[in-house]
Design a protein around this motif. Sequence first.
Motif, PDB file in Angstrom:
ATOM      1  N   HIS A 193       0.802  -1.221   0.000  1.00 42.53           N
ATOM      2  CA  HIS A 193       0.000   0.000   0.000  1.00 42.53           C
ATOM      3  C   HIS A 193       0.837   1.273   0.000  1.00 42.53           C
ATOM      4  CE1 HIS A 193      -3.679  -2.268   0.359  1.00 42.53           C
ATOM      5  NE2 HIS A 193      -3.183  -2.929   1.382  1.00 42.53           N
ATOM      6  N   SER A 248       2.564   4.310  -1.711  1.00 43.70           N
ATOM      7  CA  SER A 248       2.236   5.026  -2.941  1.00 43.70           C
ATOM      8  C   SER A 248       3.370   4.894  -3.953  1.00 43.70           C
ATOM      9  CB  SER A 248       1.994   6.508  -2.634  1.00 43.70           C
ATOM     10  OG  SER A 248       3.214   7.135  -2.242  1.00 43.70           O
ATOM     11  N   ARG A 293       6.280   7.161  -3.003  1.00 46.90           N
ATOM     12  CA  ARG A 293       7.171   6.658  -1.953  1.00 46.90           C
ATOM     13  C   ARG A 293       8.052   5.524  -2.453  1.00 46.90           C
ATOM     14  NH1 ARG A 293       5.611   8.832   3.083  1.00 46.90           N
ATOM     15  NH2 ARG A 293       3.713  10.034   2.805  1.00 46.90           N
ATOM     16  N   GLU A 348       2.036  14.264  -2.130  1.00 41.96           N
ATOM     17  CA  GLU A 348       0.992  13.330  -2.568  1.00 41.96           C
ATOM     18  C   GLU A 348      -0.359  14.023  -2.687  1.00 41.96           C
ATOM     19  OE1 GLU A 348       2.638   9.010  -0.941  1.00 41.96           O
ATOM     20  OE2 GLU A 348       1.421  10.279   0.365  1.00 41.96           O
ATOM     21  N   ALA A 388      -2.584  14.108  -6.024  1.00 42.53           N
ATOM     22  CA  ALA A 388      -3.989  13.679  -6.056  1.00 42.53           C
ATOM     23  C   ALA A 388      -4.881  14.761  -6.659  1.00 42.53           C
ATOM     24  CB  ALA A 388      -4.448  13.333  -4.644  1.00 42.53           C
ATOM     25  N   SER A 425      -1.573  10.644  -9.079  1.00 45.15           N
ATOM     26  CA  SER A 425      -1.171   9.745  -7.993  1.00 45.15           C
ATOM     27  C   SER A 425      -0.497   8.478  -8.486  1.00 45.15           C
ATOM     28  CB  SER A 425      -2.384   9.383  -7.133  1.00 45.15           C
ATOM     29  OG  SER A 425      -2.888  10.522  -6.474  1.00 45.15           O
ATOM     30  N   GLU A 426      -0.804   8.031  -9.694  1.00 42.55           N
ATOM     31  CA  GLU A 426      -0.213   6.808 -10.227  1.00 42.55           C
ATOM     32  C   GLU A 426       0.965   7.075 -11.159  1.00 42.55           C
ATOM     33  OE1 GLU A 426      -1.179   3.782  -9.136  1.00 42.55           O
ATOM     34  OE2 GLU A 426      -2.399   5.018  -7.775  1.00 42.55           O
TER      35      GLU A 426
END
Length: 572
Positions: A426, A428, A431, A462, A466, A471-472
């Motif tokens: 989990h 990100s 990170r 982050e 977002a 975010s991806e």
Amino acid sequence: MTETTVLDRSRDLSQPLDRLGPDESMKDRSDYLRGTISEGLLDRITGAVPDQDDVKLMKFHGIYQQDDRDLRDERRRQKLEPAYQFMIRVRLPGGVCTPAQWLKLDELARAHGGETLRITTRQTFQFHWVLKDSLRPIIQGLHDTLLDTVAACGDDSRGVMCTVDPQSSRFHAEVAAMAKRVSDHVIPKTRAYHEIWYGSERVGGSEPEEPFYGRTYMPRKFKIGFALPPSNDIDVYAQDLGFIAIGEEGGLEGFNVVIGGGMGRTDQAPETYPRLASLIGFVPVDRVIACAEAVMAVQRDYGDRKDRQHARFKYTIDDKGLDWIKAEIERRMGGPLGEARPFAFTSNGDSYGWNTTPDGRHHRTLIIENGRLDLKLLDALRDLARVHRGAFRLTANQNLIVAGVRTEDRPAIDAILAEHFPDIDHFSILRRNAIACVALPTCGLAMAESERYLPTLLDRIEAILAENGLSEEPITVRMSGCPNGCSRPYIAEIGLTGRAPGKYNLYLGGGFHGERLNRMIRENVGEAVILEILADTLGRYAREREPGEHFGDFTIRAGIVREVTEGRLFND
């Protein structure tokens, strides 16, 4: 080492010592790194090693004297000496560690290292918070499992890096084995380490004690790394000497050679700069040792021994010219390098989740944020090491791979991971592509926070991602507490280097695969300004990027920063 390099060494040290810098004179009179370290360890009046020459010499033994920066001012007010302690860095070629070695490291960290360990950006371990009386117990404990700290620091060849997970094929295994061979070949040969730390008797002999390094070793540290395309996880262009593996799954043919990388710079010295390594040719497998020796000998003999700020190999190359340096390397090798072979890098991060390799073994990457192994993580990994029958592999991104797991052992490994790492998948994307150096409170060079602060800053970045639907999107972030660049910040898409408490230089435009330097966009600013610039730039990126375009590439194409085409132009 060869007779040629011994003779070259004698020739180049004919210059008077008074023409050398103070550190060179110190090394010359150190009796091959012995100094008075043994006597200083017996001094009970202070928690430090009292002689400053010995403090420098201990770096060659893998040890840095430090003090608790959080307590420094208060202890000064109380008229107490600093809270001295030491950092010990392990020599771990390619980041390979057995479960038995892990358990010994765990035991020593609990007993002598403040119940913590660090996984570094060069694929090894660091003990922190070590008191003087614990230095010998740690080094002797490491010896019990065939580990040491020789040349983990100092003016010598540092720990040799290698692309992780060499068990994925015979090809990987050959590269890892070569990295280990080079590491064992280039470390200092002095017996000082054995005498001081293991209690060995000094034995005289007619052979030179340091046939390659001589009395003054290298002008500065020298870093070597092996990369295996398509992964540039070790950032091969940041190495003084990099070997890029060329071959097929059936076997290794040889290596492309790159030279002259280095991240360190000084903020107030514009003549210092980071540099990416230059590609100079190809060597077959059986010439790798000769190549490494020749490259190191050129830097040993021609590197600046007067000005340490100008002593890294990158400056020798830029001063002499790449063509001259290449010709000198070839002369010492006894023949020309081959023409560089085609290759391509597509990533410099780690792979996550379970991966199965052609030999039928399984491998699982654990994200260790900024490499910090606190007591909770030590407990979890001790449980893992007690049942694991493969190996552990440390990554250059400060993570840990549980490698070589047999199919029948996966349920037990999965059960331990589920118990101790419920959020293992989990983290990100941001990170997963961020690293930080240790910095405060232990590093004496740190000007600002790094590993303790970066997670908080990432929370705020982050939020910006977002808001912009990013975010991806993978973006590399590197933070260092000072300009020396241990976290390799100058090749990150977003780089930060400490200037003062809460103040950083902000850099943008590095290459996602570690192939391009970034450029400073704002100097000596705090979090509010950093976030304001990133909000604006990331917003533009979300609106204006081209398909598949990385953030660093966008900042250059959009004119936000100018591209750095070579290190000497970094400060322009």
